[in-house]
Design an enzyme around this catalytic site. Structure first.
Site, PDB file in Angstrom:
ATOM      1  N   ASP B  94       0.856  -1.191   0.000  1.00  0.00           N
ATOM      2  CA  ASP B  94       0.000   0.000   0.000  1.00  0.00           C
ATOM      3  C   ASP B  94       0.895   1.246   0.000  1.00  0.00           C
ATOM      4  O   ASP B  94       1.136   1.869   1.036  1.00  0.00           O
ATOM      5  CB  ASP B  94      -0.944  -0.002   1.198  1.00  0.00           C
ATOM      6  CG  ASP B  94      -2.091   0.995   1.007  1.00  0.00           C
ATOM      7  OD1 ASP B  94      -2.090   1.714  -0.014  1.00  0.00           O
ATOM      8  OD2 ASP B  94      -2.964   1.055   1.881  1.00  0.00           O
ATOM      9  N   HIS B 327       3.166   6.792   5.600  1.00  0.00           N
ATOM     10  CA  HIS B 327       3.940   5.851   6.406  1.00  0.00           C
ATOM     11  C   HIS B 327       4.358   4.580   5.661  1.00  0.00           C
ATOM     12  O   HIS B 327       4.830   3.632   6.274  1.00  0.00           O
ATOM     13  CB  HIS B 327       3.296   5.561   7.770  1.00  0.00           C
ATOM     14  CG  HIS B 327       1.857   5.163   7.761  1.00  0.00           C
ATOM     15  ND1 HIS B 327       0.914   5.726   8.574  1.00  0.00           N
ATOM     16  CD2 HIS B 327       1.214   4.232   7.039  1.00  0.00           C
ATOM     17  CE1 HIS B 327      -0.256   5.158   8.352  1.00  0.00           C
ATOM     18  NE2 HIS B 327      -0.096   4.245   7.426  1.00  0.00           N
ATOM     19  N   PRO B 376      -2.149   7.158  14.812  1.00  0.00           N
ATOM     20  CA  PRO B 376      -3.482   6.647  15.158  1.00  0.00           C
ATOM     21  C   PRO B 376      -3.374   5.358  15.961  1.00  0.00           C
ATOM     22  O   PRO B 376      -2.494   4.529  15.703  1.00  0.00           O
ATOM     23  CB  PRO B 376      -4.126   6.393  13.792  1.00  0.00           C
ATOM     24  CG  PRO B 376      -3.003   6.269  12.829  1.00  0.00           C
ATOM     25  CD  PRO B 376      -1.825   6.993  13.396  1.00  0.00           C
ATOM     26  N   GLY B 377      -4.269   5.223  16.931  1.00  0.00           N
ATOM     27  CA  GLY B 377      -4.328   3.969  17.695  1.00  0.00           C
ATOM     28  C   GLY B 377      -5.467   3.111  17.180  1.00  0.00           C
ATOM     29  O   GLY B 377      -5.916   3.283  16.049  1.00  0.00           O
ATOM     30  N   SER B 383      -5.552   8.147  19.990  1.00  0.00           N
ATOM     31  CA  SER B 383      -4.504   8.411  19.008  1.00  0.00           C
ATOM     32  C   SER B 383      -3.651   9.552  19.553  1.00  0.00           C
ATOM     33  O   SER B 383      -4.071  10.246  20.482  1.00  0.00           O
ATOM     34  CB  SER B 383      -5.119   8.822  17.673  1.00  0.00           C
ATOM     35  OG  SER B 383      -5.914   7.777  17.170  1.00  0.00           O
ATOM     36  N   HIS B 402       4.375   4.518  13.533  1.00  0.00           N
ATOM     37  CA  HIS B 402       3.239   4.916  12.683  1.00  0.00           C
ATOM     38  C   HIS B 402       1.877   4.560  13.253  1.00  0.00           C
ATOM     39  O   HIS B 402       0.850   4.938  12.703  1.00  0.00           O
ATOM     40  CB  HIS B 402       3.377   4.333  11.287  1.00  0.00           C
ATOM     41  CG  HIS B 402       2.823   2.941  11.120  1.00  0.00           C
ATOM     42  ND1 HIS B 402       3.171   1.886  11.913  1.00  0.00           N
ATOM     43  CD2 HIS B 402       1.928   2.440  10.223  1.00  0.00           C
ATOM     44  CE1 HIS B 402       2.544   0.803  11.523  1.00  0.00           C
ATOM     45  NE2 HIS B 402       1.768   1.096  10.505  1.00  0.00           N
ATOM     46  N   ALA B 404      -0.314   1.703  16.300  1.00  0.00           N
ATOM     47  CA  ALA B 404      -0.245   0.821  17.459  1.00  0.00           C
ATOM     48  C   ALA B 404       0.473  -0.487  17.124  1.00  0.00           C
ATOM     49  O   ALA B 404       1.227  -1.015  17.919  1.00  0.00           O
ATOM     50  CB  ALA B 404      -1.656   0.544  17.968  1.00  0.00           C
ATOM     51  N   LYS B 478     -15.358   2.414   9.176  1.00  0.00           N
ATOM     52  CA  LYS B 478     -14.419   1.373   8.747  1.00  0.00           C
ATOM     53  C   LYS B 478     -14.891   0.807   7.420  1.00  0.00           C
ATOM     54  O   LYS B 478     -16.060   0.887   7.085  1.00  0.00           O
ATOM     55  CB  LYS B 478     -14.401   0.243   9.780  1.00  0.00           C
ATOM     56  CG  LYS B 478     -13.601   0.552  11.024  1.00  0.00           C
ATOM     57  CD  LYS B 478     -12.143   0.290  10.776  1.00  0.00           C
ATOM     58  CE  LYS B 478     -11.307   0.350  12.030  1.00  0.00           C
ATOM     59  NZ  LYS B 478      -9.872   0.241  11.701  1.00  0.00           N
TER      60      LYS B 478
END
Lengths: 147, 479
Positions: B94, B327, B376-377, B383, B402, B404, B478
């Site tokens: 990605d 990232h 971000p978490g 986050s 980057h 969790a 999501k």
């Protein structure tokens, strides 16, 4: 770990990976191993019992060796799914050699109302890939997908 | 393989250089985090990256590291421009997966009772889920423009304003992109997916500033306590996946051609200066631009959706980009090594650029505080917003973690969610979740991830980034 076996002795096991998912494969023949890999891939994408064998595609895939051939074969099925929105119900391998395979894949166009497509496979990887013949009637393989 | 590990500091461990490693590998973590990291093959993978020609300094793993393909996820490695390599596996499938943080002009108290319509509006406005396709289908010529111009293409076509571009890494347009280096199949995969979120760990999150650690930096970013924020996490979709796939095929042959010994085929690579290396760099840069455009378009639709859901004007919503970071990327950057500044090809796979104060590539508004670093978490906890440091520049090629990092496989997560209503559990904690698929929610349960607070504390403890603010999720979309 799920172990799915059909009557011809071809099996695939879904293997866990922290971020992704893979398949352990076993079959009596090379063509059986590649068929099991296709079955495993489709099991991850969408329950195959929901896919009807409506139309067929003839596929020809090449690779420099058996590992590359396996990656290219599964990548082709994933491409059909991702871009052509074609879900494979079953595959029939007509011919397979070390660098070439010819197959007929049967399935139907994805329909959100009927098909629970559950995973988007980004790519078929070479991570810890294996394809080898263990005995006269036993082939083994391993492959991981990035999802 | 059991990997020998030496403690360097409370936040840094080293795998000594042995066998074919050209440099040692270093893992940023606390002693408490190490057993989880060593449970899978991430440390071994960091050591294997050190085999690659031209690697400079160390092969790094960030505290959120986990087992990836070839390179670990959470890995950073820099390579000499003459003797070094570039590897598509060091960027990942990605390409330019990244995060954008936006702030609104609204306080929590103003929208708390109107959260659900906002979540629904975002869910409707932004295509998400497995194989999601966008609202527009590009023709070939227009897609080429996207690949060349990134977020600038989106702004020129009415998706947001010029001011959005200032706060994006590379200003949302990576130089050197060559769409002609992208295969027809990759372009085909991308054509209908621009402006889509996708599935897996990608998300859109309405959040709130819950705690501020550095008031000066928070003020520079226009952030205050209880302010409503928006996170967007997605990447280059099928186009990027195919660019990586194509490059891996070519690099497997290139590695053989250039006599590069690989401990894992997914580490396949080519010298940066080789035709194969240059082709990948140009194709990757084009995919990077696709992702920049993708997040810009999603931002535009999010603005429209929130204005409509809350019946407010653009001025009252005041949705502005705080920052956007990639990232999954490889970039040519200048770093000082042993007192000498030189260009290096820095690979960050599941790692964020974290440039310190006064770096010329940081937006002028942030020059004094350092580059914003977005971590971000999971969808149930929190986050973090941090800033890069001078220490990161000298210690980790200006890089930090980057996110969790997963601890549970997707299958384990689904098993653990069986018989539970994850949506209800989160709603009881004040977090609304909307997803295309319930399976995605199960795969993404909070406990499938490390505690992001531990990850961030390790990075801050090591001095790679400074904590600015903690954000809490209120509504999550999501795929």
């Amino acid at each position: 770990m799920q172990n799915i076996k059909d009557l011809s002795g071809m099996t695939y096991k879904i293997i866990d990976h922290t971020a992704d998912v893979g398949l352990e494969l076993e079959a009596a023949t090379l063509s059986g191993l590649f068929t099991a890999a296709a079955d495993g891939l489709m099991h991850i994408i969408c329950p195959r019992c929901l896919i009807q064998p409506v139309q067929s595609h003839a596929l020809q895939v090449c690779g420099e060796n058996l590992e590359e051939l396996l990656v290219n074969w599964l990548s082709e099925l994933n491409y059909l799914c991702q871009v052509q929105h074609f879900l494979t119900a079953r595959v029939q391998i007509r011919e397979i050699q070390e660098r070439f395979l010819q197959a007929e894949v049967t399935g139907e166009r994805s329909d959100p109302l009927r098909h629970a497509v559950r995973s988007e496979i980004k790519a078929v990887t070479y991570h810890r890939i294996e394809v080898h013949q263990e005995a006269a009637d036993k082939w083994r393989g391993r492959i991981y997908f990035d999802i | 393989m059991s990997t020998p590990i030496d403690r360097i500091t409370d936040y840094l461990f080293e795998i000594p250089q042995t066998g074919k490693m050209r440099v040692p590998a270093r893992i940023y973590a606390t002693a408490n985090m190490l057993p989880d990291i060593l449970k899978d093959r991430a440390a071994e993978q960091a050591a294997q990256v050190a085999w690659l020609p031209g690697i400079v300094g160390y092969s790094y793993a960030m505290p959120d590291v986990h087992w990836g393909y070839g390179f670990p996820i959470g890995g950073v490695a820099a390579f000499d421009m003459d003797k070094g390599i570039i590897s598509p596996g060091g960027v990942g499938y990605d390409i330019n997966c990244g995060v954008r943080l936006l702030r609104t002009g609204l306080q929590r108290s103003e929208i708390e009772s109107r959260l659900r319509p906002a979540v629904e509006a975002l869910f409707r406005a932004i295509p998400s889920g497995v194989g999601s396709t966008g609202k527009l289908k590009l023709n070939e010529k227009e897609e080429k423009r996207v690949l060349e111009n990134g977020a600038l293409w989106a702004v020129r076509n009415g998706y947001g304003g010029e001011e959005d571009l200032d706060k994006i890494e590379e200003n949302g347009r990576m130089a050197g992109a060559d769409p002609d280096q992208i295969s027809a199949r990759a372009r085909e995969r991308g054509r209908s997916q621009l402006g889509t979120l996708g599935s897996g760990n990608h998300f859109i999150e309405l959040g709130v500033v819950d705690e501020i650690y550095d008031p000066r930096a928070a003020a520079a970013m226009g952030l205050r306590l209880d302010q409503i924020t928006l996170f967007i996490h997605t990447g280059s979709r099928g186009l990027g996946h195919q660019v990586c796939d194509d490059a891996i095929k070519e690099m497997l042959h290139a590695a053989q051609k250039y006599g590069i010994e690989l401990p894992d085929r997914q580490l396949c690579c080519a010298p940066i200066s080789s035709p194969e290396g240059q082709r990948y760099l140009a194709a990757m840069s084009a995919a990077v631009n696709f992702a920049f455009a993708n997040r810009q378009m999603i931002t535009h639709w999010a603005r429209e959706a929130l204005m409509q859901a809350w019946s407010i004007s653009p001025r009252d919503l005041d949705l502005q980009v705080v920052y956007e970071v990639a990232h999954n990327i490889a970039k040519v950057e200048r770093h000082t090594v042993a007192g000498v500044e030189r260009p290096l090809c820095v690979h960050r796979k599941g790692a964020t650029r974290a440039f310190g104060p006064h770096h010329p590539e940081i937006p002028a508004a942030y020059r004094e505080i350092g580059q914003p670093v977005l971590i971000p978490g999971d969808m149930g906890r929190c986050s973090y917003l941090l800033t890069g440091t001078t220490r990161a520049m000298s210690d980790s090629f200006g890089s930090a973690c980057h996110g969790a990092g997963r601890v549970m496989s997707r299958t384990q997560a689904v098993k653990s969610a069986r018989g539970r209503s994850v949506v209800r559990e989160l709603a009881e904690r004040g977090i609304l979740v909307r997803a295309e698929s319930s399976e995605t929610i199960a795969e993404e349960i909070p406990e499938a991830y490390k505690n992001v607070t531990q990850v961030v504390d390790a990075v801050a403890g090591a001095g790679l980034a400074c904590k600015v603010a903690k954000l809490k999720p209120l509504g999550v979309i999501k795929g």
